[in-house]
Design a protein around this motif. Sequence first.
Motif, PDB file in Angstrom:
ATOM      1  N   GLU A 184       0.812  -1.219   0.000  1.00 48.48           N
ATOM      2  CA  GLU A 184       0.000   0.000   0.000  1.00 48.48           C
ATOM      3  C   GLU A 184       0.846   1.271   0.000  1.00 48.48           C
ATOM      4  O   GLU A 184       0.312   2.366  -0.043  1.00 48.48           O
ATOM      5  CB  GLU A 184      -0.939   0.002   1.226  1.00 48.48           C
ATOM      6  CG  GLU A 184      -0.281   0.247   2.594  1.00 48.48           C
ATOM      7  CD  GLU A 184       0.339  -1.000   3.237  1.00 48.48           C
ATOM      8  OE1 GLU A 184       0.882  -1.852   2.498  1.00 48.48           O
ATOM      9  OE2 GLU A 184       0.314  -1.093   4.484  1.00 48.48           O
ATOM     10  N   ASP A 224       5.007  -6.958  -0.500  1.00 45.75           N
ATOM     11  CA  ASP A 224       4.615  -8.102   0.328  1.00 45.75           C
ATOM     12  C   ASP A 224       4.626  -9.357  -0.531  1.00 45.75           C
ATOM     13  O   ASP A 224       3.591  -9.881  -0.940  1.00 45.75           O
ATOM     14  CB  ASP A 224       3.217  -7.875   0.916  1.00 45.75           C
ATOM     15  CG  ASP A 224       3.203  -6.720   1.906  1.00 45.75           C
ATOM     16  OD1 ASP A 224       4.135  -6.625   2.731  1.00 45.75           O
ATOM     17  OD2 ASP A 224       2.271  -5.901   1.857  1.00 45.75           O
ATOM     18  N   GLY A 248       4.315  -6.183   8.198  1.00 48.15           N
ATOM     19  CA  GLY A 248       4.351  -7.583   7.767  1.00 48.15           C
ATOM     20  C   GLY A 248       4.786  -8.579   8.817  1.00 48.15           C
ATOM     21  O   GLY A 248       5.263  -9.664   8.491  1.00 48.15           O
ATOM     22  N   ASP A 255       1.528 -10.984   5.931  1.00 48.37           N
ATOM     23  CA  ASP A 255       2.569 -10.704   6.911  1.00 48.37           C
ATOM     24  C   ASP A 255       3.649 -11.770   6.771  1.00 48.37           C
ATOM     25  O   ASP A 255       3.568 -12.844   7.360  1.00 48.37           O
ATOM     26  CB  ASP A 255       1.970 -10.645   8.313  1.00 48.37           C
ATOM     27  CG  ASP A 255       1.106  -9.392   8.484  1.00 48.37           C
ATOM     28  OD1 ASP A 255       1.289  -8.454   7.683  1.00 48.37           O
ATOM     29  OD2 ASP A 255       0.273  -9.367   9.392  1.00 48.37           O
TER      30      ASP A 255
HETATM   31 MG    MG Z   1       1.752  -4.724   5.719  1.00 48.82          MG
END
Ligand code: MG
Length: 405
Positions: A184, A224, A248, A255
Amino acid sequence: MISYEEARRLVMEQAKIIGREKVSLENASGRVAAEEIRSKIQVPPFRNSAVDGYAVRSEDTKAENFPARLKLLAEQPAGEYFRKVLKPGQAVKVMTGAPVPAGADAVVPVEEAKEQNGFVSVSRAFRPGENVREAGEDLAAGQVIIRPGIVLKAPHLGLLAACGAARIIVYKRPRVAALITGNELCKPGERLRPGKIYDANSTILRALVESSGAELVSIKQVKDDLDALVRALKAAMKRADVVLTSGGVSVGDYDLVKEAARKLGAREIFWQVAQKPAKPLAFYRAKAGRRPAWIFGLPGNPGAVMISFEEYVRPFIKKLSGRRDFWPREIEAVLTSAVKKKRGRLNFIRVRLEETQGVWKAFPADRQESGIISTLTETDGLALVPAEADFLPEGTKVKVHPVEW
Ligand code: MG
Ligand code: AMP
């Protein structure tokens, strides 16, 4: 889940000194001394004048001779050495810092003397030693001036320079790399597209690491994605003693920090601490070739990043750097408003601090959530509200760690 105290202990017991190196004084500011240094000389190296004036024999200024008229023998600027001995009835003009000639034992300031036709008149008695700085009155030869473990700042560096030292052995600075995870994230300065937020943690961690005395070797944004994360983590461990990841490390689907660390053979020392914020904090010990590398898996929320840095990373870096004063400073303060919380986790409460007559007051910020950035600028310290407490009324005494960010 382990307690805050246990987590701190586990982190700090890992911290060992990385190494030593010799640096010149110009490069020593902010570094940590790794040796004891004694002055090779006495400071000042010779008896000299504390004022601009006239070096005299104090005996010549006794009341019965008023106004004493002394023959001006010579002029002695700073940086030169007068070899003759002052005889009764004589004076030598001296500037501040100039050697006081043998035979003289006091200096009459310019303001208290009158010079005319090669004579100086003095109209009060001077004590022996008046306005004279004795050789070695500041430092004796052989005196210890620096002890290992202290951070070298302007006064220490000045002391070393005044003693003629040009180099000093210091501890090696820990090298730190940061990996900022999150699909993001976009960079400040870029256009903010729907669903994206600006990456605050890169900037936060850069400033925090720089303020800790460590060397920031790299800071990178990573998606990610497990493969990308493994690659980035591996590269970071190669260059750094300490790797800080952001985000994460919680229990979400993306994560991936824990999995990446495991894939690289890092040993998990802990994951999750009974604290708020920064519950998902993770800590690993890994191998980078023959040397160790440590990974802090910091949460993603900026408040959690900053607070876990202060409570864990900064003390760890300080201890790795050879400092003896690595624990956060702790003060006692009185809460100016009540604090309500759930039992079970220690809470770090952002407070503003004010001192009146030796009593510290802690003003809790109105927003404490880990995602809130705005109240961090008003935060002077973190009040530690114990895990077992659920309500602290106004006026309760709490422990506070003043922040160093
Ligand atoms: Mg994150
Ligand atoms: P995560 O642990 O990765 O789920 O992140 C927790 C929260 O922190 C989410 O709301 C993220 O969007 C936010 N966050 C993660 N990284 C950053 C960052 N670099 N700057 C600002 N917020 C972040």
